[in-house]
Scaffold this motif. Structure first.
Motif, PDB file in Angstrom:
ATOM      1  N   ALA A 189       3.795   5.612  -5.735  1.00  0.00           N
ATOM      2  CA  ALA A 189       3.818   5.524  -7.198  1.00  0.00           C
ATOM      3  C   ALA A 189       2.612   6.198  -7.840  1.00  0.00           C
ATOM      4  CB  ALA A 189       3.880   4.047  -7.619  1.00  0.00           C
ATOM      5  N   LEU A 190       1.492   6.225  -7.126  1.00  0.00           N
ATOM      6  CA  LEU A 190       0.253   6.785  -7.684  1.00  0.00           C
ATOM      7  C   LEU A 190      -0.320   7.852  -6.750  1.00  0.00           C
ATOM      8  CD1 LEU A 190      -1.454   3.441  -8.830  1.00  0.00           C
ATOM      9  CD2 LEU A 190      -0.229   5.078 -10.275  1.00  0.00           C
ATOM     10  N   SER A 197       0.827  -1.206   0.000  1.00  0.00           N
ATOM     11  CA  SER A 197       0.000   0.000   0.000  1.00  0.00           C
ATOM     12  C   SER A 197       0.864   1.259   0.000  1.00  0.00           C
ATOM     13  CB  SER A 197      -0.917  -0.006   1.229  1.00  0.00           C
ATOM     14  OG  SER A 197      -1.758   1.113   1.251  1.00  0.00           O
ATOM     15  N   VAL A 198       1.957   1.245   0.774  1.00  0.00           N
ATOM     16  CA  VAL A 198       2.893   2.377   0.795  1.00  0.00           C
ATOM     17  C   VAL A 198       3.498   2.571  -0.591  1.00  0.00           C
ATOM     18  CG1 VAL A 198       5.127   3.177   1.661  1.00  0.00           C
ATOM     19  CG2 VAL A 198       3.443   2.207   3.245  1.00  0.00           C
ATOM     20  N   THR A 239      -0.081   8.015   2.314  1.00  0.00           N
ATOM     21  CA  THR A 239       1.190   8.035   1.583  1.00  0.00           C
ATOM     22  C   THR A 239       1.041   8.793   0.276  1.00  0.00           C
ATOM     23  OG1 THR A 239       1.782   5.883   2.534  1.00  0.00           O
ATOM     24  CG2 THR A 239       3.043   6.616   0.628  1.00  0.00           C
ATOM     25  N   ALA A 240      -0.044   8.533  -0.448  1.00  0.00           N
ATOM     26  CA  ALA A 240      -0.275   9.209  -1.726  1.00  0.00           C
ATOM     27  C   ALA A 240      -0.413  10.715  -1.539  1.00  0.00           C
ATOM     28  CB  ALA A 240      -1.532   8.648  -2.386  1.00  0.00           C
ATOM     29  N   ALA A 241      -1.120  11.114  -0.483  1.00  0.00           N
ATOM     30  CA  ALA A 241      -1.350  12.544  -0.234  1.00  0.00           C
ATOM     31  C   ALA A 241      -0.054  13.282   0.080  1.00  0.00           C
ATOM     32  CB  ALA A 241      -2.340  12.715   0.908  1.00  0.00           C
TER      33      ALA A 241
END
Length: 307
Positions: A30-31, A24-25, A209-211
């Protein structure tokens, strides 16, 4: 048949939680576009807490020992001092030092009861610690800010109280009430509730992580020092919780370890942003969130194997 299939999925979530968290990290980094799901964070946290709380029969609250709760609360108050010492020792800037101090002063991470349940610990104790420290934070944060930062951070109590009410108190109250009203019907799926909560953990760490993907990527050499600081704060917190609870039951000891070692990075980041600090000040919170989610998943696996 359906129950059997769900049980197999639950086993995959529980046994490989650390793998899913790391994945998930990676996906979050990556996205970064996944950050569009950030508004759902409170709902995801509420589902997570509600799922774990469905396993809490009302009589379990009567078994809570005041001495264990008091011990954990005392150790909690030392975390801001530890965080300040770590930041000072690493020679970090005033903004990053503020990030660490606030991180040490806030509540245990909202997923702590979930990780405690997945570890086979005392979920009731972890939940009560979370709530009590949450309201105590309204006094502790302004105090440590004045002591270590000269009052440079203002605390908006609405941020803390709202998150506690919506993500912890409300879903927990509804779940415990449902368990009390329909104990047999709710109890049939006891083995599935922690797995649902674990799935929510995987989702929330990916979104967080994405944020903050760009903040992590653009930190350069400072990032390494912050990672070291986060690892020390997390590890020493776990160790302190484990050592002071040596006379507790195993379940209480697991709850104490996770409650002291895990910090609510989202609340810490929100307080820093609200106080007008530069974005870099939230880096300790972001990094710590990734670190604690990974280490707590590993600990949950280890505790389950030991039991």
């Amino acid at each position: 048949m359906v129950h059997s299939s769900l049980s197999r999925i639950a086993v995959l979530v529980d046994d490989y939680l650390l793998v899913w968290v790391l994945l998930s990290v990676g996906i979050g980094l990556a996205l970064p576009s996944i950050a569009v799901l950030t508004p759902l964070s409170t709902l995801i946290l509420a589902v997570m807490i509600g799922s774990v709380s469905l396993t809490l029969a009302p009589e379990r609250f009567r078994d809570l020992r005041g001495r264990t709760l008091l011990t954990i609360l005392i150790v909690q108050t030392g975390m801001p001092l530890l965080a300040f010492g770590i930041a000072h020792g690493l020679g970090l800037s005033s903004a990053l030092t503020a990030g660490f101090v606030i991180l040490g002063a806030v509540t245990p991470e909202l997923v702590t009861p979930t990780m405690t349940e997945l570890s086979g610990g005392d979920t009731v104790l972890a939940t009560i610690v979370l709530i009590v420290v949450g309201f105590g934070t309204l006094v502790l944060v302004p105090g440590v800010v004045t002591l270590f930062l000269g009052g440079s951070v203002t605390v908006n109590p609405v941020v803390i109280v709202t998150q506690l009410l919506l993500a912890v108190v409300l879903p927990m109250s509804l779940a415990v009430a449902a368990r009390s009203r329909w104990p047999d019907r709710i109890g049939v799926y006891d083995e599935l509730y922690p797995s649902i909560a674990g799935l929510m953990v995987i989702l929330i760490i990916g979104i967080v992580t994405a944020a903050n993907a760009s903040l992590v990527r653009d930190s350069d050499e400072v990032f390494f020092l912050v990672v070291v600081g986060a690892l020390i704060l997390n590890g020493v917190g776990y160790t302190a919780g484990w050592l002071v609870s040596r006379n507790f039951t195993r379940g209480e000891r697991i709850a104490a370890t996770l409650s002291v070692g895990m910090r609510d990075f989202a609340v810490a980041a929100a307080l820093l942003v609200g106080a007008g600090f530069p974005t870099s000040a939230t880096l300790p919170a972001v990094v710590f969130g990734i670190v604690e989610m990974t280490t707590s998943a590993g600990l949950a696996k280890w505790f389950r194997r030991q039991s």
